[in-house]
Scaffold this active site. Structure first.
Site, PDB file in Angstrom:
ATOM      1  N   ASP A 199       0.833  -1.204   0.000  1.00 39.81           N
ATOM      2  CA  ASP A 199       0.000   0.000   0.000  1.00 39.81           C
ATOM      3  C   ASP A 199       0.871   1.259   0.000  1.00 39.81           C
ATOM      4  O   ASP A 199       2.072   1.202   0.217  1.00 39.81           O
ATOM      5  CB  ASP A 199      -0.990  -0.011   1.166  1.00 39.81           C
ATOM      6  CG  ASP A 199      -1.889  -1.251   1.123  1.00 39.81           C
ATOM      7  OD1 ASP A 199      -2.435  -1.528   0.038  1.00 39.81           O
ATOM      8  OD2 ASP A 199      -2.008  -1.962   2.138  1.00 39.81           O
ATOM      9  N   HIS A 227       2.585   1.693 -19.406  1.00 39.72           N
ATOM     10  CA  HIS A 227       2.066   1.276 -18.101  1.00 39.72           C
ATOM     11  C   HIS A 227       3.157   1.226 -17.034  1.00 39.72           C
ATOM     12  O   HIS A 227       2.865   0.965 -15.871  1.00 39.72           O
ATOM     13  CB  HIS A 227       1.398  -0.107 -18.281  1.00 39.72           C
ATOM     14  CG  HIS A 227       0.366  -0.428 -17.262  1.00 39.72           C
ATOM     15  ND1 HIS A 227       0.446  -1.544 -16.462  1.00 39.72           N
ATOM     16  CD2 HIS A 227      -0.775   0.214 -16.894  1.00 39.72           C
ATOM     17  CE1 HIS A 227      -0.596  -1.583 -15.651  1.00 39.72           C
ATOM     18  NE2 HIS A 227      -1.361  -0.530 -15.894  1.00 39.72           N
ATOM     19  N   LYS A 267       5.554   2.249 -14.130  1.00 37.08           N
ATOM     20  CA  LYS A 267       5.442   3.257 -13.064  1.00 37.08           C
ATOM     21  C   LYS A 267       6.790   3.320 -12.362  1.00 37.08           C
ATOM     22  O   LYS A 267       7.102   2.453 -11.539  1.00 37.08           O
ATOM     23  CB  LYS A 267       4.360   2.857 -12.056  1.00 37.08           C
ATOM     24  CG  LYS A 267       2.970   2.699 -12.677  1.00 37.08           C
ATOM     25  CD  LYS A 267       2.440   1.330 -12.383  1.00 37.08           C
ATOM     26  CE  LYS A 267       1.102   1.012 -12.996  1.00 37.08           C
ATOM     27  NZ  LYS A 267       0.496   1.839 -13.944  1.00 37.08           N
ATOM     28  N   ASP A 281      18.630  11.005  -8.056  1.00 37.27           N
ATOM     29  CA  ASP A 281      19.937  10.889  -7.413  1.00 37.27           C
ATOM     30  C   ASP A 281      19.713  11.079  -5.918  1.00 37.27           C
ATOM     31  O   ASP A 281      18.799  11.777  -5.485  1.00 37.27           O
ATOM     32  CB  ASP A 281      20.920  11.920  -7.970  1.00 37.27           C
ATOM     33  CG  ASP A 281      20.560  13.332  -7.567  1.00 37.27           C
ATOM     34  OD1 ASP A 281      21.288  13.917  -6.742  1.00 37.27           O
ATOM     35  OD2 ASP A 281      19.547  13.862  -8.067  1.00 37.27           O
ATOM     36  N   HIS A 313      -7.782   0.087   4.724  1.00 35.42           N
ATOM     37  CA  HIS A 313      -8.694   0.200   3.577  1.00 35.42           C
ATOM     38  C   HIS A 313     -10.119   0.597   3.974  1.00 35.42           C
ATOM     39  O   HIS A 313     -11.089  -0.087   3.632  1.00 35.42           O
ATOM     40  CB  HIS A 313      -8.715  -1.120   2.796  1.00 35.42           C
ATOM     41  CG  HIS A 313      -7.388  -1.492   2.213  1.00 35.42           C
ATOM     42  ND1 HIS A 313      -6.700  -0.687   1.331  1.00 35.42           N
ATOM     43  CD2 HIS A 313      -6.600  -2.589   2.399  1.00 35.42           C
ATOM     44  CE1 HIS A 313      -5.557  -1.270   0.990  1.00 35.42           C
ATOM     45  NE2 HIS A 313      -5.470  -2.408   1.629  1.00 35.42           N
ATOM     46  N   HIS A 366      -5.524  -1.384  -2.981  1.00 30.20           N
ATOM     47  CA  HIS A 366      -4.419  -2.207  -2.459  1.00 30.20           C
ATOM     48  C   HIS A 366      -3.362  -2.355  -3.542  1.00 30.20           C
ATOM     49  O   HIS A 366      -3.667  -2.764  -4.660  1.00 30.20           O
ATOM     50  CB  HIS A 366      -4.929  -3.581  -2.028  1.00 30.20           C
ATOM     51  CG  HIS A 366      -3.821  -4.504  -1.608  1.00 30.20           C
ATOM     52  ND1 HIS A 366      -2.982  -4.233  -0.542  1.00 30.20           N
ATOM     53  CD2 HIS A 366      -3.387  -5.688  -2.119  1.00 30.20           C
ATOM     54  CE1 HIS A 366      -2.089  -5.212  -0.423  1.00 30.20           C
ATOM     55  NE2 HIS A 366      -2.317  -6.100  -1.365  1.00 30.20           N
ATOM     56  N   GLN A 383      -4.021  -7.667 -10.545  1.00 28.51           N
ATOM     57  CA  GLN A 383      -5.239  -6.954 -10.944  1.00 28.51           C
ATOM     58  C   GLN A 383      -6.049  -7.754 -11.967  1.00 28.51           C
ATOM     59  O   GLN A 383      -7.260  -7.599 -12.048  1.00 28.51           O
ATOM     60  CB  GLN A 383      -4.844  -5.588 -11.516  1.00 28.51           C
ATOM     61  CG  GLN A 383      -6.008  -4.725 -11.959  1.00 28.51           C
ATOM     62  CD  GLN A 383      -5.547  -3.476 -12.684  1.00 28.51           C
ATOM     63  OE1 GLN A 383      -4.354  -3.288 -12.913  1.00 28.51           O
ATOM     64  NE2 GLN A 383      -6.477  -2.625 -13.045  1.00 28.51           N
ATOM     65  N   HIS A 385      -4.816  -3.913  -7.098  1.00 28.99           N
ATOM     66  CA  HIS A 385      -4.103  -3.377  -8.256  1.00 28.99           C
ATOM     67  C   HIS A 385      -2.687  -3.940  -8.311  1.00 28.99           C
ATOM     68  O   HIS A 385      -1.895  -3.576  -9.167  1.00 28.99           O
ATOM     69  CB  HIS A 385      -4.075  -1.843  -8.180  1.00 28.99           C
ATOM     70  CG  HIS A 385      -3.574  -1.181  -9.426  1.00 28.99           C
ATOM     71  ND1 HIS A 385      -2.310  -0.632  -9.525  1.00 28.99           N
ATOM     72  CD2 HIS A 385      -4.161  -0.986 -10.635  1.00 28.99           C
ATOM     73  CE1 HIS A 385      -2.148  -0.126 -10.740  1.00 28.99           C
ATOM     74  NE2 HIS A 385      -3.247  -0.327 -11.432  1.00 28.99           N
ATOM     75  N   LYS A 439       0.712  -6.298  -8.685  1.00 34.67           N
ATOM     76  CA  LYS A 439       1.270  -7.155  -9.729  1.00 34.67           C
ATOM     77  C   LYS A 439       2.479  -7.841  -9.111  1.00 34.67           C
ATOM     78  O   LYS A 439       3.620  -7.433  -9.297  1.00 34.67           O
ATOM     79  CB  LYS A 439       1.700  -6.337 -10.949  1.00 34.67           C
ATOM     80  CG  LYS A 439       0.538  -5.528 -11.580  1.00 34.67           C
ATOM     81  CD  LYS A 439       0.529  -4.123 -11.123  1.00 34.67           C
ATOM     82  CE  LYS A 439      -0.492  -3.254 -11.816  1.00 34.67           C
ATOM     83  NZ  LYS A 439      -1.815  -3.726 -12.034  1.00 34.67           N
ATOM     84  N   ASP A 497       7.872 -19.693  -2.798  1.00 30.85           N
ATOM     85  CA  ASP A 497       8.574 -20.390  -1.703  1.00 30.85           C
ATOM     86  C   ASP A 497       9.147 -19.437  -0.652  1.00 30.85           C
ATOM     87  O   ASP A 497      10.110 -19.800   0.045  1.00 30.85           O
ATOM     88  CB  ASP A 497       9.698 -21.276  -2.262  1.00 30.85           C
ATOM     89  CG  ASP A 497       9.180 -22.371  -3.194  1.00 30.85           C
ATOM     90  OD1 ASP A 497       7.989 -22.708  -3.097  1.00 30.85           O
ATOM     91  OD2 ASP A 497       9.967 -22.873  -4.016  1.00 30.85           O
ATOM     92  N   GLU A 542      -2.578  -8.249   6.913  1.00 27.20           N
ATOM     93  CA  GLU A 542      -3.478  -7.214   6.382  1.00 27.20           C
ATOM     94  C   GLU A 542      -4.779  -7.827   5.880  1.00 27.20           C
ATOM     95  O   GLU A 542      -5.870  -7.329   6.175  1.00 27.20           O
ATOM     96  CB  GLU A 542      -2.791  -6.455   5.237  1.00 27.20           C
ATOM     97  CG  GLU A 542      -3.719  -5.525   4.470  1.00 27.20           C
ATOM     98  CD  GLU A 542      -3.076  -4.836   3.267  1.00 27.20           C
ATOM     99  OE1 GLU A 542      -3.832  -4.445   2.355  1.00 27.20           O
ATOM    100  OE2 GLU A 542      -1.841  -4.668   3.233  1.00 27.20           O
TER     101      GLU A 542
END
Length: 810
Positions: free
Chosen positions: A187, A332, A334, A339, A371, A405, A521, A661, A663, A668, A722
């Site tokens: 989050d 897409h 992000k 520096d 949330h 999330h 997502q 949202h 990814k 393991d 969470e």
């Protein structure tokens, strides 16, 4: 001949075609008309443009560049490294002549799968046949070479990461970097009262990090460069909102902060996706609202360099393909690159630090693990009310807002420079002006890529950068297929593609020993293995392997009598109006993907004497939601939502989904992938949406002789705290029957509470069973009483769209 499973790697080379007669292509009256049309309207070349493809039955797995001016003897000499998980009778080589729209079939050559199944190299001239399987005129042949390596021959199959010497994912553009440091974020913000006690190796406890506070500090303290790419960057949001953790200057918006840094002489450059059509078909369903033009206008005439960057096609596609890319696909990635001071401080030297993940710096993203739906509407979310799932939703009409999330990370050490190089490649291709900071000129200030932690430090990470991107979005890709292959790139029909995110997922799934935990997502793909129920699977083209790799892994473990579990968390529905055509179409693809996987699992259980076992004990899907009782002193809206709408029903029931949202995949507890890429074809293709991700592990915290107890384990446990609202001993071993059954039981209970008529207390946790049933053959069915998502008229199983092209929704 029966279909055989090809699960492993296929090494293929397409050399040439001999004495081709162009009857199948452009000869005669039609060919001359087409050539004249091409020359008149300025497209095409007025000559043959021959290319070859590789298919496993109807799944396209490779394609050469186009060869012009060689109508009789095209020579490609291109090699392919193909991950496969397909049922097939033949490997099919198709020769085509490209047209401005579509292509003309010349013919196909077939090699039976049984010829390669045992690993022998097959090097032969193969007859080219027409659609009736007769040799084409002139008896042309295609020269190809094939060798298949089954997964069981892979030295990493089922072995996990055996030691610190693990070299990373092979055949990729970026190699693995050692001596790195990674901070993991759940989050955008973690408040001080979120404190699960999670023991790690070496007597430490897990400590969460705060993403947007760290990004605020990184931007504030930058002295030379701030580079940002985003699907969306919104200038009006603020990064610091926790009144118990105030920061000096923290009340400023992102836009004002970046203007201030640029006015101080810092080179501030933004590459924001230019939502060209602002894809009208999706926008009316509430799927896209990026503020791209507002952001550009805000920075116009300032010292900030803000470029709106369309998703331009590479030059190799047909007119139709190029139109699809520029109007349907997005940038897409992000990332934030700055520096930064040296970790020890007290030095004038600077280093590069990068942030990568799922969080855009835009509205609707700020949230905490709690949330809340209603309780932050007069504080953190009063000026950042995000609810695109209801028509006309507004803060004045009240909650529920859409909680968000997400997962992100900070990268330090040599890996941070790879993120910088990715930005430089993208700017060089699409940014225009040559304004990037010249690193050589700052050589005495910014230290070159070097380890941030010593190899003996038990907190050290090995990290590798992966992308989905092509030559239309990144400069510096080699032109020739040979050089591209050496650089770990895939050559398509005259475009060069980096598809390493998909490769990284496949590699990690194949290595996995005990369990996999995914949050994403979207979850759809491997359409080549879907049932032909109202569709032609070969027309869907969501060909990435990830869902099939997961089910094949579970099947292999069932056969071996070894325990293995897969947990997947997705949103209740993809963001947007849930009844809309696009959302329902995506839910339909998701259902088909789940069905394909459960059919594999149930078949394996039957074949191994385990009929009657619950497939959810092997593969289980969840979503997230919240439900809050009303409290005194809560924000009171001045208006009401329209009657008989999803909005008013959700407000009265005081519940809503938490939008997943993320990814991310954890394997393991020793390896993690975090990035911007969804588990769908758009993100995994390489030539569709542009994406970036990291894959990393801590060499001192591997799951070898004992379970891994490093940062990745702590992060997963913190996420489970969470989602489930508790810690439990069984959660320490997700591969155990006790763990998966406990998690399923809790999620079933929470779903019952979430979907019940009324609730007297807050929902005790957020993890909900994904509301589907599984029939005895693996077909996905409705849960009794759950045809629609609560408070909506939206079908949980989705509806196939008759008007939306699959390329848009897969």
């Amino acid at each position: 001949m029966e279909e055989c499973l090809l699960h492993g790697r296929l090494h293929a080379t397409i050399y040439e075609v001999d004495h081709l007669h162009a009857e199948g292509g452009r000869s005669g009256f039609l060919g001359s008309i087409l050539a004249n049309v091409e020359e008149t309207i300025g497209v095409g070349k007025g000559e043959t443009q021959l290319y070859a493809t590789i298919d496993l039955e109807k799944a396209r797995v490779g394609r050469t560049r186009k060869i012009t001016k060689e109508p009789k003897n095209p020579k490609w000499f291109e090699s392919f490294h193909i991950y496969c998980g397909h049922m097939a009778k033949h490997v099919i080589f198709t020769v085509k002549d490209a047209n401005p729209i579509g292509a003309t079939l010349i013919g196909r050559g077939y090699i039976p799968v049984e010829d390669i199944l045992h690993g022998e190299e097959v090097d032969r001239w193969v007859d080219i046949l027409d659609n009736e399987k007769n040799p084409i005129a002139g008896g042309s042949k295609i020269h190809v070479k094939l060798q298949y390596f089954g997964v069981e021959k892979d030295k990493n199959w089922n072995r996990g990461i055996k030691s610190a010497k693990f070299p990373g994912v092979p055949y990729t553009f970026f190699s693995q970097r050692r001596g790195c440091k990674v901070s993991l974020y759940q989050d955008a913000h973690i408040p001080g009262n979120f404190v699960p006690k999670i023991p790690l190796a070496g007597g430490k406890n897990y400590e969460p990090h705060r993403c947007w506070e760290d990004i605020f500090d990184a931007i504030t303290n930058a002295k030379h460069l701030i580079y940002i790419t985003g699907w969306s960057v919104y200038t009006e949001i603020s990064l610091v909102r926790d009144s118990r953790r105030p920061k000096q200057g923290g009340d400023v918006t992102v836009g004002e902060l970046l203007k201030k840094k640029a006015s101080e002489g810092v080179k501030v450059i933004l590459l924001v996706w230019d939502d060209r059509t602002s894809v009208d078909l999706l926008k009316k369903d509430g799927l896209m609202a990026t503020h791209d033009e507002e952001t550009e206008n805000f920075f116009r005439g300032t010292d900030v360099n803000c470029i709106l960057c369309p998703r331009n096609p590479d030059d190799g596609g047909s007119i139709v393909q190029n139109l699809q890319i520029s109007t349907m696909f997005t940038h897409h990635q992000k990332i934030v690159v700055v520096d930064s001071e040296m970790p020890s401080g007290g030095s004038r030297s600077r280093r590069i630090v990068s942030f990568v993940g799922g969080l855009d710096l835009c509205d609707g993203r700020y949230d905490t693990p709690f949330h809340s739906l209603f309780r932050t509407l007069d504080t953190a979310h009063h000026d950042d009310f995000h609810q695109p799932n209801f028509t006309g939703a507004a803060i004045t009409k009240g909650g529920p807002r859409e909680p968000w999330h997400d997962i992100h990370c900070r990268l330090e050490g040599p890996i941070a420079w790879d993120v910088l190089y990715n930005f430089e490649q993208r700017w060089s291709r699409q940014g225009g002006k040559d304004i990037l900071v010249k690193m050589r000129e700052l050589g005495d200030i910014i230290i070159p890529p070097s380890p941030v932690l010593f190899s003996e430090d038990h907190d050290v990470w090995n990290v590798q950068l992966f992308r989905s991107i092509d030559g239309g979005a990144a400069a510096g890709f080699p032109d020739s297929p040979e050089a591209a292959a050496e650089a770990g790139l895939v050559s398509g029909k005259d475009n060069i593609i980096d598809r390493s995110i998909q490769d990284a997922y496949i590699h990690a799934i194949r290595r996995a020993k005990d369990f996999i935990y995914i949050e994403n997502q979207y979850f759809l793909g491997s359409s080549f293995a879907w049932s032909a129920d109202g569709i032609k699977p070969e027309e869907i083209n969501a060909l990435h392997l990830i869902p099939k790799e997961l089910s094949l892994k579970i099947v292999s473990k069932i056969k071996a009598g070894e325990k293995f579990k897969v947990y997947v968390v997705v949103p209740m529905w993809p963001e947007g109006i849930p009844e809309s055509g696009s959302v329902q179409a995506i839910l339909d693809w998701q259902k088909r993907t789940m069905e394909m996987m459960y059919k594999d699992v149930i078949k394996a259980l039957r074949e191994n004497g385990l009929e009657g076992e619950d497939p959810r004990d092997y593969l289980t899907f969840f979503c997230l939601g919240n439900r809050e009782v009303k409290k005194d002193g809560e924000y009171e809206p001045s208006e009401k939502p329209e009657p008989d709408t999803d909005y008013i029903r959700a407000q009265e029931a005081r519940r809503f989904m938490i939008y997943v949202h993320t990814k991310m995949m954890i394997v393991d507890d020793e390896y993690i992938i975090i990035g911007s890429a969804n588990i769908n074809q758009r993100s995994m293709d390489g030539a569709r949406d542009s994406e970036i991700a990291m894959g990393g592990y801590q060499p001192y915290h591997l799951s070898t002789r004992q379970p891994a107890r490093g940062q990745i384990h702590g992060f997963r446990m913190s996420l489970w705290y969470e989602h489930l609202g508790m810690l439990d001993e069984t959660f320490l071993d997700p591969s155990s029957q006790e763990c998966i059954q406990k998690v399923n039981r809790v999620a079933d209970k929470y779903w019952d509470l979430y979907s019940s008529e009324s609730l007297e207390h807050d929902l005790p946790g957020h993890l909900l069973r994904y509301p589907i049933g599984i029939a005895s053959e693996g077909n996905i069915t409705e849960l009794p009483g759950c045809e629609f998502f609560p408070d909506t008229k939206a079908r949980i199983l989705g509806v196939k769209s008759d008007y939306m092209p699959p390329i848009l929704t897969t």
